[in-house]
Design an enzyme around this catalytic site. Structure first.
Site, PDB file in Angstrom:
ATOM      1  N   SER A 134      -3.918  -5.900 -31.852  1.00  0.00           N
ATOM      2  CA  SER A 134      -2.704  -6.452 -31.234  1.00  0.00           C
ATOM      3  C   SER A 134      -3.124  -7.358 -30.082  1.00  0.00           C
ATOM      4  CB  SER A 134      -1.868  -5.285 -30.696  1.00  0.00           C
ATOM      5  OG  SER A 134      -0.859  -5.738 -29.833  1.00  0.00           O
ATOM      6  N   TYR A 147      -0.962   2.581 -25.788  1.00  0.00           N
ATOM      7  CA  TYR A 147      -1.037   1.687 -26.947  1.00  0.00           C
ATOM      8  C   TYR A 147      -2.086   0.597 -26.692  1.00  0.00           C
ATOM      9  CZ  TYR A 147       0.569  -1.651 -30.526  1.00  0.00           C
ATOM     10  OH  TYR A 147       0.635  -2.530 -31.591  1.00  0.00           O
TER      11      TYR A 147
HETATM   12  N1  LIG Z   1       5.300  -4.770 -34.880  1.00  0.00           N
HETATM   13  C1  LIG Z   1       4.661  -5.427 -33.919  1.00  0.00           C
HETATM   14  O1  LIG Z   1       5.288  -6.111 -33.069  1.00  0.00           O
HETATM   15  C2  LIG Z   1       3.153  -5.403 -33.835  1.00  0.00           C
HETATM   16  C3  LIG Z   1       2.509  -6.297 -32.972  1.00  0.00           C
HETATM   17  C4  LIG Z   1       1.123  -6.262 -32.896  1.00  0.00           C
HETATM   18  C5  LIG Z   1       0.399  -5.375 -33.670  1.00  0.00           C
HETATM   19  N2  LIG Z   1       1.069  -4.526 -34.493  1.00  0.00           N
HETATM   20  C6  LIG Z   1       0.261  -3.583 -35.272  1.00  0.00           C
HETATM   21  O2  LIG Z   1       0.429  -3.858 -36.647  1.00  0.00           O
HETATM   22  C7  LIG Z   1       0.269  -2.651 -37.397  1.00  0.00           C
HETATM   23  C8  LIG Z   1       1.438  -2.491 -38.348  1.00  0.00           C
HETATM   24  O3  LIG Z   1       2.620  -2.439 -37.572  1.00  0.00           O
HETATM   25  P1  LIG Z   1       4.075  -2.520 -38.218  1.00  0.00           P
HETATM   26  O4  LIG Z   1       4.872  -3.358 -37.305  1.00  0.00           O
HETATM   27  O5  LIG Z   1       3.990  -2.851 -39.651  1.00  0.00           O
HETATM   28  O6  LIG Z   1       4.529  -1.016 -38.003  1.00  0.00           O
HETATM   29  P2  LIG Z   1       5.394  -0.040 -38.916  1.00  0.00           P
HETATM   30  O7  LIG Z   1       5.929   0.984 -37.996  1.00  0.00           O
HETATM   31  O8  LIG Z   1       6.350  -0.809 -39.750  1.00  0.00           O
HETATM   32  O9  LIG Z   1       4.303   0.596 -39.886  1.00  0.00           O
HETATM   33  C9  LIG Z   1       3.363   1.510 -39.441  1.00  0.00           C
HETATM   34  C10 LIG Z   1       3.030   2.437 -40.585  1.00  0.00           C
HETATM   35  O10 LIG Z   1       2.044   3.365 -40.113  1.00  0.00           O
HETATM   36  C11 LIG Z   1       2.385   4.640 -40.602  1.00  0.00           C
HETATM   37  N3  LIG Z   1       1.858   5.692 -39.750  1.00  0.00           N
HETATM   38  C12 LIG Z   1       2.258   6.015 -38.496  1.00  0.00           C
HETATM   39  N4  LIG Z   1       1.594   7.108 -38.066  1.00  0.00           N
HETATM   40  C13 LIG Z   1       0.764   7.478 -39.066  1.00  0.00           C
HETATM   41  C14 LIG Z   1      -0.138   8.546 -39.239  1.00  0.00           C
HETATM   42  N5  LIG Z   1      -0.325   9.482 -38.292  1.00  0.00           N
HETATM   43  N6  LIG Z   1      -0.822   8.632 -40.401  1.00  0.00           N
HETATM   44  C15 LIG Z   1      -0.620   7.722 -41.386  1.00  0.00           C
HETATM   45  N7  LIG Z   1       0.236   6.699 -41.282  1.00  0.00           N
HETATM   46  C16 LIG Z   1       0.930   6.577 -40.148  1.00  0.00           C
HETATM   47  C17 LIG Z   1       3.915   4.675 -40.593  1.00  0.00           C
HETATM   48  O11 LIG Z   1       4.434   5.687 -41.428  1.00  0.00           O
HETATM   49  C18 LIG Z   1       4.228   3.273 -41.060  1.00  0.00           C
HETATM   50  O12 LIG Z   1       4.349   3.211 -42.457  1.00  0.00           O
HETATM   51  C19 LIG Z   1       0.149  -1.531 -36.363  1.00  0.00           C
HETATM   52  O13 LIG Z   1      -1.202  -1.210 -36.163  1.00  0.00           O
HETATM   53  C20 LIG Z   1       0.712  -2.145 -35.108  1.00  0.00           C
HETATM   54  O14 LIG Z   1       0.197  -1.545 -33.942  1.00  0.00           O
HETATM   55  C21 LIG Z   1       2.401  -4.516 -34.604  1.00  0.00           C
END
Ligand SMILES: NC(=O)c1ccc[n+]([C@@H]2O[C@H](COP(=O)([O-])OP(=O)(O)OC[C@H]3O[C@@H](n4cnc5c(N)ncnc54)[C@H](O)[C@@H]3O)[C@@H](O)[C@H]2O)c1
Length: 308
Positions: free
Chosen positions: A177, A190
């Site tokens: 991120s 985070y």
């Molecule tokens: N959404 C944002 O703004 C953003 C920005 C920068 C980085 N990210 C990163 O991108 C990645 C994907 O994010 P997203 O927005 O698709 O999130 P999301 O919440 O849509 O998806 C995250 C997935 O991880 C799974 N998960 C959570 N805890 C878990 C565990 N203990 N074991 C197995 N699976 C687990 C959830 O069930 C979910 O399916 C993440 O690493 C997030 O930190 C997101």
């Protein structure tokens, strides 16, 4: 080789690498060579929603066999169903894995290896956020954030890297991120976990170079705010400066990065500029810029997935 000859060789090499990097940055992706991943086994963590789901779907479109890991069995199955509908004949397997538990990761990895063979592309994508300031956050939530966002990457790499090394072929994608490049209030744990993920990818890249295993590639992804729901309520003061990202765009860019062996992907592009500024201006100036651009207040109205 003496030091002078070594230095001259370095200048030549660095010039060539610079030119190649500039070409990669400006040339349309259609003109760049892309590696063929047909038949590769791609494992995506957090495949049950958001970016992970879209990545899994794209890997299937590219002809990969796809392994989906998620703690959310229903979401994971929905991704598998989506892939089977969109890509007839796609090979996809779901595993319910809690990435906060190392024993779960080791057991599932063993199962994947014995049932399907070596993983060629590992995408450490799953992530969670509590969205609290440091002093308001419970210790167990701090720990869980570190376990899912950082430690699980270590365990998964330890499980699947040996297979990649044996063949000198593979790719490890770390979804971090921009919070892994810049500290942001309201998401301290985070941010710590994402700095760790960025560090892991960099160290891994160095270890691979040291071992001479240049056929195993790494990509670290540092996106800003993505409209998936995970960061619902997050806001930028100047949205024209840092645009909100669409999950489909992020997934497309990650796939391009894998196909073109791009080591670092920052989204939007402005993040590269911010990183450069951070590297050259005094910390006090950085802090003043962060205050002016609203970084201190991005998480004030954060809701995240609380109401999902
Ligand atoms: N959404 C944002 O703004 C953003 C920005 C920068 C980085 N990210 C990163 O991108 C990645 C994907 O994010 P997203 O927005 O698709 O999130 P999301 O919440 O849509 O998806 C995250 C997935 O991880 C799974 N998960 C959570 N805890 C878990 C565990 N203990 N074991 C197995 N699976 C687990 C959830 O069930 C979910 O399916 C993440 O690493 C997030 O930190 C997101």
């Amino acid at each position: 080789m003496n030091l002078v000859a070594e230095s001259l060789a370095l200048v030549g090499r660095v010039t060539w690498l610079w030119l190649a990097a500039v070409y990669r940055a400006v040339a349309p992706v259609g003109l760049q060579s892309r590696k063929d991943v047909t038949g590769w086994l791609a494992l995506v963590t957090g495949a049950g929603s958001g970016v992970g789901r879209l990545l899994a779907l794209r890997f299937a479109h590219l002809g990969c066999r796809v392994v989906l890991w998620d703690v959310n069995q229903e979401g994971n199955q929905a991704t598998a169903d989506l892939i089977k509908e969109a890509v007839p004949g796609a090979q996809v397997w779901t595993y319910t894995v809690d990435l906060a538990r190392r024993d779960n990761i080791y057991t599932a990895a063993k199962q994947v290896k014995s049932e399907l063979g070596d993983v060629n592309i590992l995408v450490n994508n799953a992530g969670i956020i509590t969205g609290c300031s440091l002093l308001d956050n419970d210790d167990h939530l701090n720990i869980k954030t570190m376990e899912v966002n950082a430690l699980s990457h270590l365990w998964a790499v330890k499980c699947f890297l040996p297979g990649m090394l044996r063949r000198n072929r593979g790719h490890v994608v770390t979804v971090a991120s921009t919070a892994g490049l810049f500290g942001v209030p309201g998401m301290v744990d985070y941010s710590v976990s994402k700095f760790s993920a960025v560090g892991l990818s960099e160290c891994l890249r160095m270890e691979l170079i040291k071992r001479g295993k240049t056929g195993v590639k790494t990509t670290v992804v540092c996106p800003g705010y993505i409209d998936t729901g995970m960061f619902r309520g997050f806001k930028y003061r100047f949205p024209l400066l840092m645009q909100e990202l669409k999950p489909t765009y992020v997934a497309d860019k990650i796939i391009e990065a894998v196909q073109t062996d791009q080591q670092m992907l920052c989204l939007p592009r402005m993040v590269y500029m911010l990183l450069m500024i951070k590297g050259i201006v005094p910390v006090s100036v950085c802090d003043a810029l962060a205050e002016f651009t609203g970084v201190l207040n991005t998480m004030d109205d954060f809701v995240g997935r609380k109401n999902d």
